[in-house]
Structure formats: C-alpha cells, structure tokens
Design a protein around this motif. Sequence first.
Motif, PDB file in Angstrom:
ATOM      1  N   UNK A 158       0.855  -1.200   0.000  1.00 28.28           N
ATOM      2  CA  UNK A 158       0.000   0.000   0.000  1.00 28.28           C
ATOM      3  C   UNK A 158       0.890   1.250   0.000  1.00 28.28           C
ATOM      4  N   UNK A 159       1.628   1.475  -1.072  1.00 28.61           N
ATOM      5  CA  UNK A 159       2.535   2.624  -1.110  1.00 28.61           C
ATOM      6  C   UNK A 159       1.782   3.947  -1.094  1.00 28.61           C
ATOM      7  N   UNK A 160       2.383   4.936  -0.468  1.00 27.22           N
ATOM      8  CA  UNK A 160       1.779   6.265  -0.473  1.00 27.22           C
ATOM      9  C   UNK A 160       1.973   6.911  -1.844  1.00 27.22           C
ATOM     10  N   UNK A 161       1.109   7.845  -2.157  1.00 27.98           N
ATOM     11  CA  UNK A 161       1.209   8.607  -3.400  1.00 27.98           C
ATOM     12  C   UNK A 161       2.048   9.848  -3.121  1.00 27.98           C
ATOM     13  N   UNK A 162       3.043  10.097  -3.953  1.00 29.35           N
ATOM     14  CA  UNK A 162       3.923  11.246  -3.749  1.00 29.35           C
ATOM     15  C   UNK A 162       3.495  12.418  -4.625  1.00 29.35           C
TER      16      UNK A 162
END
Length: 496
Positions: A158-162
């Motif tokens: 669940x990677x964060x959005x940059x």
Amino acid sequence: MKRNGYILISMMMLFVSIMSSCKKDFIELNTDPNGTPNALPQQLLAPALVNTLGTNMLRARNFNNELMQVTVDPGDSEGKVFRYDIKRTWADVTWNAWYTQLTNFKDIYTIASKEVTYSKSYMGISLICQAWLYSLLTDTYGDVPYFDSNKGKDGNFTPKFDKQKDIYLDIFKNLEAADTLLNASANVVAGSDPVFNGNALKWRKFGNSLYLRLLLRVSGKADVSADVIAKIKQIVDTNPDAYPIMGSNDDSAVLRWTGSGALTSPFIGGVREQDWRQPGVCEFFVNNLAKWADPRLTTNRWSISSYQGGIQGIPSGYAPGQNIGIKSYFQSTTSTTTLMNDPLMGNIMNYSELQFILAEAAAKGWIAGDAATYYKNGIKAGITFWIPTDATSIDAYLAAADIVWDNAGPLDEKMEMIHVQKYYSMFYTDFEQWFEYRRTGHPVLPKGAGLRNNGIMPARLQYPVYVQSANPDSYKAAVAAQGADEISTQVWWQKQ
C-alpha cells in the motif's frame, strides 16, 4: 426473510471475491518481474523495453491519437475519446504495464550494482528508463506512488502517493546520477539493447535529452522555474561537454522493430487489419501537411489512403448524429513497410523533438542559441527521420509552406509555430503530444460541437478503480492533496 438472507450472503461473497481479486492484482503489480531472481541485467533489459513500447504504441494509437486529432474513430456510442468522453477503465492498462516494467528496470539496477562487468552502464540505463516511466506515470495521473512503489517484495503493498513536484525533483537527481554512471562507461552487451545496440554514449545522450524534455515541462512553475532554467542553460550553454545530447537522427532513441521474434511490432498480431483501418485520419492532421506540401503526407511509410482522388480527413469532436464515415485512413499491409510494421514506430524520443525543445528555450531567451536555426533543424530532422533520402531544400520548403520563422513575432506566435511542428515530430510517441498540449495550449486544435468535459482537453487519467479498494488510505490522501479523481483535475505542472 430467508430469500433476503441468501441475497445478503451472495452479495457479501461477491464483495469478498472482488476485493480478493483487487488485492491480488495490486500485490502482483508490486512484485512481479519478467525475469527470475537470478536473471542478469542483459536478460532483463530488452524484454522490459519491448513490453513498455508495446503498451505505449497501442495506447498512442487508441487514446493519444484520438485526443490529439491524429485520428477519429467515428461513431455515436459512449466512450469516444475524440469527444473527451473518457471511461475510467482507460486508466488501467498504462498504470499496470508501467509499474510492472518499473519492477524490471529496478531489478536491473539492483543486480547490476552487485556485478563487475558493465555494472555502471546498466545502472545508468536503468535510472534513465525509470525516469522515463515515472515521468509517463506522473504526467498521466498526477500524484502517484514513487518513493515507496514496487516494494511488494519488502511487504509494502500500500505505497503512499507522492506529490508530482517531489517526483520530478527526484527524477532530475536520478538523471544526474545516470549521466555520471555512463560517463566513460563501457558499452553493454549489444544483443541486450534493442535501442542503441549497447552504445553507452548514446544512452547518455538520450538521458540528457530526456532531462531537457522534463525540465521544460515544469519550467512554468514559479517555485522551480529559476533552477530549471539555470539547469537548461548549464546543459546547453555553460557546460555542454558534461551533458552530451543528441546530435542527429542517428542518436534518436528508437526501439527498431526488425520483425524477428520478440522484435515484431506489437501492431502485428495485436491489432486486426480491419480494426487498424477503422479510425479515419483527422482533418487537422492531414490538412496541415497538405497545406505545406509535406513529403510525409504521401510517403509509403505512413500509407494514408486516398479518398475521391485525394486525401481527406474527418473533423474531430463532431456532434453525434452527423453520420460521418471514414474517408482517408492509415493503410495496413504486410507486403511493404507501413505503420503496422515500420521499424521507427518504437520511438521513445527523437532528435527532431530535441531541436524544438531548444527552439522554445532560445525563443524565451533561456539559452544563447538561435531559435530560427533550431526550428529549421527540427523540421528538417522530422522529415528525414521518416524519409532519410529526402533532399528537399529546407529553406525552399519553409518559404513555399509559408512557415518561415519570424524573429519579430510575438512569443505566442512563435510557440504555435514550434509546437505545430513538434506535434508531428512526436507522432506516435506515447502521450507526448497530449502532455505538451496540456502544458502549452499549442498547437491550437479546432473544437467540435460534440465535445464533452465542457470542451476542455482532459488534464489527466483517473486512477484505476481497483486502487481505491486495494490502497484506500493512500488513494484518499492523494485525492485530498491533488483534487477530485476526475479528468478535469489539473496536475501540479499545469496549475497556475
């Protein structure tokens, strides 16, 4: 009451099934490389490039070309891209494909960093390819997973959005690192590299030319423009020896489709011949070429069909109910070279585009070069890219076409002159025409009465629907930061 219970249970089972499928897709997207854990960089590079170009070419044909008035797929059904009627499902293919290939490009870097032979060269190539794909992702969707992406092997599903600004600044760092790695590096295995046949210097030239493309894209943002313009000047004027760039069409980054094995154009087998002929060529695309008597209009390589003794396009954005049929179209045949099998269709970035980048920078006074010369060189290179034997005098061509550069003209007029020509240099180059139109508003495209989205060019693609359920917290944070997940929400470099 029992029947309602069965319905409720069925609905719950369906929901679980859907969620399970979404989670599976999301995990695979973050973990699935083409190769094995023991693969070498020279085994991973060609498949990653081939798969990326396959996606780019197919989506250029059925998405970018429709938005940017290269073609029109006529009809009155829902979801016609040429009317800016964009279904949410359009988002999935490029998102999935680009992130999957990023896993492979990242693996190339990781594996190469532990090798002795060709290590720096493959590391540099990997960083360039990562910069290229991440730029496509962020320019298409806006804020996207970047720093934490492709870490499924580490358990991060669940990677964060940059933020797009942060992504761009890190892309620039990686392109600087790639230039350093490739400086005086050994050529790589020729057979592993379908773009430059192993030539490390040409990869370096491409990396720095890509650097200029991306610097120009964010040059309108006040919070970075001073540094961006200074870097453009450093690359072109102040320290060009440290940043070699493309010097001719021979340096263009093109994956040439030889027709042998994996190097067979994705259009062969991926698009039926009758479907290939279905979109008609757009009026805007052919009318400019006809007005200029441009040799690309009638070259066998483009193979535009005749209609009633000439070449006639379809107006884009026409209102439903007009019953407009196909007139001229891109022909398909395997007996000669057409766009379906042309080696040059695997274009990533060419010398002509670079010349127009330099023309814009010179016209704005950012570099010392002559804008007229860059403009002229860009047009000539754009023609000879497709027709290497063309001996047309460029000065005579410009005069006859009434497109001679005017140094005394206003900047907006110069921008239109540059970008209408750049539009043709970026023919079938992923989404670059769309990106540049969104940045500049050029070339000026006619607007039909049937356009959706209030007649405004879509500013982005929406995030894939499954991301909302597979990574809900990061998705919600991205929407809160960037704006509504709609095609009308501008990305960072578009916002004033």
